[in-house]
Write an enzyme that holds these catalytic residues in place. Structure first.
Site, PDB file in Angstrom:
ATOM      1  N   MET A  38       0.842  -1.202   0.000  1.00  0.00           N
ATOM      2  CA  MET A  38       0.000   0.000   0.000  1.00  0.00           C
ATOM      3  C   MET A  38       0.879   1.254   0.000  1.00  0.00           C
ATOM      4  O   MET A  38       0.395   2.354   0.260  1.00  0.00           O
ATOM      5  CB  MET A  38      -0.934  -0.002   1.208  1.00  0.00           C
ATOM      6  CG  MET A  38      -1.908  -1.190   1.178  1.00  0.00           C
ATOM      7  SD  MET A  38      -3.421  -0.925   2.090  1.00  0.00           S
ATOM      8  CE  MET A  38      -2.806  -0.648   3.730  1.00  0.00           C
ATOM      9  N   LEU A  41       6.695   3.202   1.616  1.00  0.00           N
ATOM     10  CA  LEU A  41       7.525   2.012   1.804  1.00  0.00           C
ATOM     11  C   LEU A  41       8.599   2.219   2.870  1.00  0.00           C
ATOM     12  O   LEU A  41       9.120   3.320   3.028  1.00  0.00           O
ATOM     13  CB  LEU A  41       8.177   1.636   0.471  1.00  0.00           C
ATOM     14  CG  LEU A  41       7.194   1.391  -0.680  1.00  0.00           C
ATOM     15  CD1 LEU A  41       7.966   1.062  -1.956  1.00  0.00           C
ATOM     16  CD2 LEU A  41       6.198   0.290  -0.361  1.00  0.00           C
ATOM     17  N   HIS A  42       8.887   1.135   3.575  1.00  0.00           N
ATOM     18  CA  HIS A  42       9.949   1.141   4.586  1.00  0.00           C
ATOM     19  C   HIS A  42      10.822  -0.086   4.366  1.00  0.00           C
ATOM     20  O   HIS A  42      10.621  -0.844   3.406  1.00  0.00           O
ATOM     21  CB  HIS A  42       9.345   1.188   5.989  1.00  0.00           C
ATOM     22  CG  HIS A  42       8.288   0.143   6.244  1.00  0.00           C
ATOM     23  ND1 HIS A  42       8.568  -1.212   6.214  1.00  0.00           N
ATOM     24  CD2 HIS A  42       6.954   0.237   6.476  1.00  0.00           C
ATOM     25  CE1 HIS A  42       7.474  -1.888   6.467  1.00  0.00           C
ATOM     26  NE2 HIS A  42       6.461  -1.037   6.605  1.00  0.00           N
ATOM     27  N   GLY A  44      10.887  -2.914   5.718  1.00  0.00           N
ATOM     28  CA  GLY A  44      10.161  -4.196   5.666  1.00  0.00           C
ATOM     29  C   GLY A  44       9.739  -4.503   4.234  1.00  0.00           C
ATOM     30  O   GLY A  44       9.931  -5.625   3.732  1.00  0.00           O
ATOM     31  N   HIS A  45       9.183  -3.486   3.565  1.00  0.00           N
ATOM     32  CA  HIS A  45       8.838  -3.662   2.151  1.00  0.00           C
ATOM     33  C   HIS A  45      10.104  -3.918   1.337  1.00  0.00           C
ATOM     34  O   HIS A  45      10.124  -4.764   0.442  1.00  0.00           O
ATOM     35  CB  HIS A  45       8.166  -2.402   1.592  1.00  0.00           C
ATOM     36  CG  HIS A  45       6.883  -2.003   2.270  1.00  0.00           C
ATOM     37  ND1 HIS A  45       6.790  -0.909   3.089  1.00  0.00           N
ATOM     38  CD2 HIS A  45       5.642  -2.536   2.217  1.00  0.00           C
ATOM     39  CE1 HIS A  45       5.544  -0.777   3.518  1.00  0.00           C
ATOM     40  NE2 HIS A  45       4.816  -1.760   3.012  1.00  0.00           N
ATOM     41  N   GLN A  69     -10.577  -2.946   1.754  1.00  0.00           N
ATOM     42  CA  GLN A  69     -10.122  -3.566   3.006  1.00  0.00           C
ATOM     43  C   GLN A  69     -10.170  -2.603   4.185  1.00  0.00           C
ATOM     44  O   GLN A  69      -9.748  -2.949   5.276  1.00  0.00           O
ATOM     45  CB  GLN A  69      -8.727  -4.177   2.843  1.00  0.00           C
ATOM     46  CG  GLN A  69      -7.599  -3.177   2.693  1.00  0.00           C
ATOM     47  CD  GLN A  69      -6.299  -3.859   2.307  1.00  0.00           C
ATOM     48  OE1 GLN A  69      -6.169  -4.417   1.225  1.00  0.00           O
ATOM     49  NE2 GLN A  69      -5.322  -3.834   3.202  1.00  0.00           N
ATOM     50  N   SER A 193       6.172  -0.366  10.281  1.00  0.00           N
ATOM     51  CA  SER A 193       4.830  -0.259   9.699  1.00  0.00           C
ATOM     52  C   SER A 193       4.672   1.144   9.132  1.00  0.00           C
ATOM     53  O   SER A 193       5.166   2.115   9.731  1.00  0.00           O
ATOM     54  CB  SER A 193       3.767  -0.488  10.783  1.00  0.00           C
ATOM     55  OG  SER A 193       2.504  -0.032  10.332  1.00  0.00           O
ATOM     56  N   ARG A 195       2.153   2.771   9.306  1.00  0.00           N
ATOM     57  CA  ARG A 195       1.320   3.501  10.267  1.00  0.00           C
ATOM     58  C   ARG A 195       2.139   4.036  11.447  1.00  0.00           C
ATOM     59  O   ARG A 195       1.612   4.835  12.219  1.00  0.00           O
ATOM     60  CB  ARG A 195       0.175   2.627  10.772  1.00  0.00           C
ATOM     61  CG  ARG A 195      -0.889   2.386   9.706  1.00  0.00           C
ATOM     62  CD  ARG A 195      -2.097   1.633  10.253  1.00  0.00           C
ATOM     63  NE  ARG A 195      -3.208   1.635   9.328  1.00  0.00           N
ATOM     64  CZ  ARG A 195      -3.536   0.607   8.540  1.00  0.00           C
ATOM     65  NH1 ARG A 195      -2.831  -0.505   8.555  1.00  0.00           N
ATOM     66  NH2 ARG A 195      -4.584   0.695   7.728  1.00  0.00           N
TER      67      ARG A 195
HETATM   68  P1  AMP Z   1       1.413  -2.938   3.422  1.00  0.00           P
HETATM   69  O1  AMP Z   1       1.997  -1.881   2.545  1.00  0.00           O
HETATM   70  O2  AMP Z   1       1.332  -2.548   4.861  1.00  0.00           O
HETATM   71  O3  AMP Z   1       0.136  -3.514   2.867  1.00  0.00           O
HETATM   72  O4  AMP Z   1       2.449  -4.135   3.397  1.00  0.00           O
HETATM   73  C1  AMP Z   1       2.876  -4.721   2.200  1.00  0.00           C
HETATM   74  C2  AMP Z   1       3.644  -5.974   2.502  1.00  0.00           C
HETATM   75  O5  AMP Z   1       4.771  -5.656   3.316  1.00  0.00           O
HETATM   76  C3  AMP Z   1       2.815  -7.004   3.285  1.00  0.00           C
HETATM   77  O6  AMP Z   1       3.099  -8.300   2.811  1.00  0.00           O
HETATM   78  C4  AMP Z   1       3.298  -6.797   4.685  1.00  0.00           C
HETATM   79  O7  AMP Z   1       3.157  -7.944   5.508  1.00  0.00           O
HETATM   80  C5  AMP Z   1       4.757  -6.486   4.449  1.00  0.00           C
HETATM   81  N1  AMP Z   1       5.309  -5.808   5.621  1.00  0.00           N
HETATM   82  C6  AMP Z   1       4.782  -4.746   6.291  1.00  0.00           C
HETATM   83  N2  AMP Z   1       5.536  -4.441   7.366  1.00  0.00           N
HETATM   84  C7  AMP Z   1       6.549  -5.333   7.389  1.00  0.00           C
HETATM   85  C8  AMP Z   1       7.667  -5.549   8.254  1.00  0.00           C
HETATM   86  N3  AMP Z   1       7.872  -4.795   9.327  1.00  0.00           N
HETATM   87  N4  AMP Z   1       8.508  -6.572   7.970  1.00  0.00           N
HETATM   88  C9  AMP Z   1       8.299  -7.356   6.878  1.00  0.00           C
HETATM   89  N5  AMP Z   1       7.277  -7.200   6.020  1.00  0.00           N
HETATM   90  C10 AMP Z   1       6.418  -6.204   6.266  1.00  0.00           C
END
Ligand code: AMP
Length: 302
Positions: A38, A41-42, A44-45, A69, A193, A195
């Protein structure tokens, strides 16, 4: 080993443009990796994108804040966005195509077909976000049909989402392998996150309660503790710091059924809490017989 950077990443906004590009990228049976996000990006992404770039010939990243969602009163309108920064990061990481559709491209007028994940969408976050996993399953199924990836990468951070998607892929015979990558965290333990940007200094400090409790339970588990109630009590202790605990549950990592008594199979200790106005989730896996990597391949083999 990561492959060399593409000369330039393409950003596309329509399904037609994306499909035309993918036809070329797929020539000669080349592997397409897909990372749905979404945006905002950080690291984790970035970790998911790096995995895709290293394992696939081309990587498609999508940025789509999926309206189906989000429930009424949730943060759809406020969800953080920074496309320019996301584009730079994706390009730097070796993304081949960035797909950034408008909501009307994904849900044109008259749209009415949804994927219902059934009971897996009901516990945990499903209790507090009714319809959330129906929206997730629907958009991921659509994105899989649009991109037709060989591999798709998701984060364990959203554990219930990975369970819902794996089951959907199996139940609907979708020809894609799901890879789940571990949660990336700040140095002090807070799960990354998008958020987290909502947190002010006080909330940021109190948000540590989630990971602190999970780590305390994980440490006890590694020391041999198997009793579900005692593990839950350890994880609950620091949660006096948050404003509302929505749930703290120990569940089977495949069925999401609550663990009663002893932990015998790979389980997930999952928490959702509100700190100030921000809702945060986190989880750790507790695997009595295998390490996390084996757990993940175990799921892939199912
Ligand atoms: P989002 O943009 O929040 O929908 O997340 C996109 C993808 O990145 C999803 O598969 C999340 O589970 C993954 N994601 C989000 N935060 C993390 C994190 N801290 N570590 C690893 N993957 C993450």
């Amino acid at each position: 080993m990561s492959r060399s950077l593409p000369l330039s990443m393409r950003t596309v906004r329509t399904i037609a443009e994306l499909r035309a590009l993918l036809r070329t990228l797929r020539e000669g049976n080349r592997r397409i990796g897909f990372v749905p996000t979404m945006g905002f990006l950080h690291e984790g992404h970035a970790a998911l994108i790096r995995q895709s770039v290293s394992r696939c010939d081309s990587t498609v990243v999508s940025i789509f804040v999926n309206p189906t969602q989000f429930g009424p009163g949730e943060d759809l309108a406020q969800y953080p966005r920074d496309l320019e920064r996301d584009q730079t990061l994706c390009h730097r990481l070796g993304t081949t195509v960035l797909f950034v559709p408008e909501p009307s491209e994904i849900y044109p007028t008259g749209y009415c077909t949804f994927v219902d994940p059934g009971p897996l969408g009901e516990p945990l976050c499903g209790q507090f976000r009714p319809g959330h996993f129906r929206g997730v399953a629907t958009v991921v199924a659509k994105l899989f049909n649009i991109v037709q990836p060989d591999l798709a990468f998701f984060g364990q951070k959203d554990l219930q989402q990975t369970v819902v998607i794996r089951r959907m892929v199996r139940d609907l015979n979708l020809p894609v392998d799901i890879v789940v990558a571990p949660t990336l965290r700040e140095a002090d333990g807070l799960a990354l996150s998008s958020r987290n940007t909502y947190l002010d200094a006080d909330a940021r400090a109190r948000a540590l309660a989630l990971s602190k409790g999970l780590f305390a339970a994980q440490e006890a588990f590694e020391g041999g503790e198997r009793d579900a109630d005692r593990l839950l009590a350890l994880a609950r202790k620091p949660l006096t710091q948050v404003d509302e605990v929505q749930y703290l549950e120990l569940v089977d990592a495949v069925s999401l059924d609550a663990v009663v008594g002893e932990v015998r199979r790979t389980s997930a200790l999952c928490v959702a809490a509100r700190v100030g106005r921000t809702r945060l989730i986190d989880n750790v896996l507790l695997a009595p017989n295998a390490d996390e990597a084996q757990f993940i391949s175990h799921l892939e083999a199912e």
